[in-house]
Design an enzyme around this catalytic site. Structure first.
Site, PDB file in Angstrom:
ATOM      1  N   GLN A   1      -9.711  -3.944  -4.134  1.00 38.23           N
ATOM      2  CA  GLN A   1     -11.070  -3.541  -3.762  1.00 38.23           C
ATOM      3  C   GLN A   1     -12.039  -3.739  -4.930  1.00 38.23           C
ATOM      4  O   GLN A   1     -13.182  -4.146  -4.742  1.00 38.23           O
ATOM      5  CB  GLN A   1     -11.060  -2.066  -3.335  1.00 38.23           C
TER       6      GLN A   1
ATOM      7  N   ASP B   1     -17.345   6.724  -2.735  1.00 34.27           N
ATOM      8  CA  ASP B   1     -16.129   6.630  -1.925  1.00 34.27           C
ATOM      9  C   ASP B   1     -15.964   7.973  -1.230  1.00 34.27           C
ATOM     10  O   ASP B   1     -16.645   8.954  -1.584  1.00 34.27           O
ATOM     11  CB  ASP B   1     -14.922   6.318  -2.834  1.00 34.27           C
TER      12      ASP B   1
ATOM     13  N   HIS C   1      -6.971   1.029  -6.886  1.00 32.36           N
ATOM     14  CA  HIS C   1      -7.223   0.154  -5.721  1.00 32.36           C
ATOM     15  C   HIS C   1      -7.785  -1.179  -6.243  1.00 32.36           C
ATOM     16  O   HIS C   1      -8.943  -1.515  -6.038  1.00 32.36           O
ATOM     17  CB  HIS C   1      -8.208   0.833  -4.777  1.00 32.36           C
TER      18      HIS C   1
ATOM     19  N   ARG D   1       0.887  -1.183   0.000  1.00 31.87           N
ATOM     20  CA  ARG D   1       0.000   0.000   0.000  1.00 31.87           C
ATOM     21  C   ARG D   1       0.912   1.215   0.000  1.00 31.87           C
ATOM     22  O   ARG D   1       1.608   1.461   0.999  1.00 31.87           O
ATOM     23  CB  ARG D   1      -0.946   0.005   1.203  1.00 31.87           C
TER      24      ARG D   1
ATOM     25  N   ARG E   1     -13.395  -8.707   0.918  1.00 29.34           N
ATOM     26  CA  ARG E   1     -11.965  -8.425   0.766  1.00 29.34           C
ATOM     27  C   ARG E   1     -11.163  -9.682   1.114  1.00 29.34           C
ATOM     28  O   ARG E   1     -10.183 -10.013   0.460  1.00 29.34           O
ATOM     29  CB  ARG E   1     -11.531  -7.269   1.690  1.00 29.34           C
TER      30      ARG E   1
ATOM     31  N   CYS F   1     -16.417   1.177  -0.474  1.00 27.30           N
ATOM     32  CA  CYS F   1     -15.242   0.408  -0.057  1.00 27.30           C
ATOM     33  C   CYS F   1     -14.955   0.575   1.431  1.00 27.30           C
ATOM     34  O   CYS F   1     -14.293  -0.256   2.021  1.00 27.30           O
ATOM     35  CB  CYS F   1     -14.038   0.800  -0.895  1.00 27.30           C
TER      36      CYS F   1
HETATM   37  N1  NVA Z   1     -10.070   6.614  -1.979  1.00 31.10           N
HETATM   38  C1  NVA Z   1      -9.795   6.186  -0.630  1.00 31.10           C
HETATM   39  C2  NVA Z   1      -9.970   4.717  -0.511  1.00 31.10           C
HETATM   40  C3  NVA Z   1      -9.790   4.194   0.906  1.00 31.10           C
HETATM   41  C4  NVA Z   1      -9.866   2.708   0.992  1.00 31.10           C
HETATM   42  C5  NVA Z   1      -8.395   6.602  -0.222  1.00 31.10           C
HETATM   43  O1  NVA Z   1      -7.477   6.475  -1.037  1.00 31.10           O
HETATM   44  O2  NVA Z   1      -8.225   7.069   0.908  1.00 31.10           O
HETATM   45  N1   CP Z   2     -11.333  -0.301   1.723  1.00 35.01           N
HETATM   46  C1   CP Z   2     -10.104  -0.287   2.238  1.00 35.01           C
HETATM   47  O1   CP Z   2      -9.106  -0.447   1.539  1.00 35.01           O
HETATM   48  O2   CP Z   2     -10.063  -0.098   3.577  1.00 35.01           O
HETATM   49  P1   CP Z   2      -8.754   0.089   4.493  1.00 35.01           P
HETATM   50  O3   CP Z   2      -8.174   1.438   4.136  1.00 35.01           O
HETATM   51  O4   CP Z   2      -9.283   0.036   5.882  1.00 35.01           O
HETATM   52  O5   CP Z   2      -7.794  -1.008   4.181  1.00 35.01           O
END
Ligand code: NVA
Ligand code: CP
Length: 300
Positions: free
Chosen positions: A125, A214, A122, A95, A282, A254
């Site tokens: 997801q 989102d 992502h 990540r 997930r 998500c």
């Molecule tokens: N678009 C959000 C997704 C979180 C899972 C982010 O990048 O924070």
């Molecule tokens: N949806 C998702 O990726 O959640 P987290 O940021 O909690 O991993």
């Protein structure tokens, strides 16, 4: 998403099968003795826990590596990190703040690298979300997908590619300043599905089988929070907006969700919402991804 396009259908089918098997009490210990390294440059609840539990169910082990605690965070190169971790672990989940970092790690690693979210995409997801739609609707091809919210973030971009790969028409409803990156729109246009990007909220969900959103403030966008809340005013999914979708439409998010902003709690916890099935999936989708990658490793 483009890297997994040829495998998407098989991964979803495998994930659904392993979910059923595991729930029936069958062992799915297909990765005994294998180790997943999980590098996190940003916070996570779902990604961290679901990958770790997934590896446990598969009979393997996962190691949580926060960049604050490993040498990558104090200047060791991505190249050396990739080469060293590849000597210990069987696959790496990353990540990252920047998509380029995930691609660089994948370039130098000699084991599979899974994108656990970056600023552009992502994919885990989206595999999960399409799996969830398949479970609820029976199939993906021909479904009308509507995403309302930040059109320029990782979720919107991966939904565009995921819908194109799965044969689903997609409408992105977003303020003019938050249009998706043209790379993703152009890519999905070539996939033979209908793509619409609009800033019109009236009838945003017309004909929708799936409605998704989102956060308006993704990780890394915190400095723009006040500005974004003003600019996204009017783009909240409430019961009126959801009521204009097909009566059997499902709602996806998500998570984490910010109620009263991108969606109301009434919709997110309402009868059409499948967000907690989605969160659970997930686990199963990533089990499918890890088993698929382990299989392709041993073939090569
Ligand atoms: N678009 C959000 C997704 C979180 C899972 C982010 O990048 O924070
Ligand atoms: N949806 C998702 O990726 O959640 P987290 O940021 O909690 O991993």
């Amino acid at each position: 998403m483009l890297d997994l396009q040829d495998d998407l259908t098989d991964i979803i089918d495998l994930s659904i099968r392993l979910k059923k098997d595991s729930k029936k009490g069958k062992s799915i210990q297909m990765l005994k003795g294998k180790t997943l390294g999980m590098i996190f440059e940003k916070p996570s609840t779902r990604t961290r826990v679901s990958f770790e539990v997934g590896m446990t169910l598969l009979g393997g082990h996962a190691i949580y590596l926060n960049t604050n605690d490993i040498q990558l965070g104090r200047g060791e190169s991505i190249e050396d990190t990739a080469l060293v971790l590849s000597r210990y672990v069987d696959m790496i989940m990353y990540r990252a703040k920047k998509a380029e970092a995930v691609h660089e790690l994948a370039q130098y690693a000699t084991v599979p690298v899974i994108n656990g979210l970056d600023n552009r995409e992502h994919p885990c997801q989206i595999v999960t979300d399409l799996m969830t739609v398949q479970e609820h609707k029976g199939h993906l091809k021909g479904q009308q997908f509507v995403y309302i919210g930040d059109g320029n973030n990782n979720m919107a971009h991966s939904y565009l590619l995921g819908c194109g790969i799965a044969g689903m028409d997609i409408r992105i409803v977003t303020p003019k300043a938050y249009q998706p990156d043209s790379f993703f729109v152009d890519a999905v246009k070539k996939m033979g599905v209908a793509v619409e990007v609009t800033n019109q909220m009236s009838q945003a969900t017309r004909g929708a089988d799936v409605v998704a959103t989102d956060t308006w403030v993704s990780m890394g966008d915190e400095a723009e929070k006040a500005k974004r809340i003003l600019e996204f005013k009017g783009f909240t999914i409430d019961e009126k907006v959801m009521g204009q979708a097909k009566p059997d439409a499902v709602f996806l998010h998500c998570l984490p969700a910010y109620y009263g902003y991108e969606v109301t709690k009434e919709v997110a916890h309402g009868p059409q919402s499948v967000i907690f099935d989605e969160a659970e999936n997930r686990l199963w989708a990533q089990i499918g991804i890890m088993v698929t990658l382990a299989g392709s490793c041993s073939r090569s």
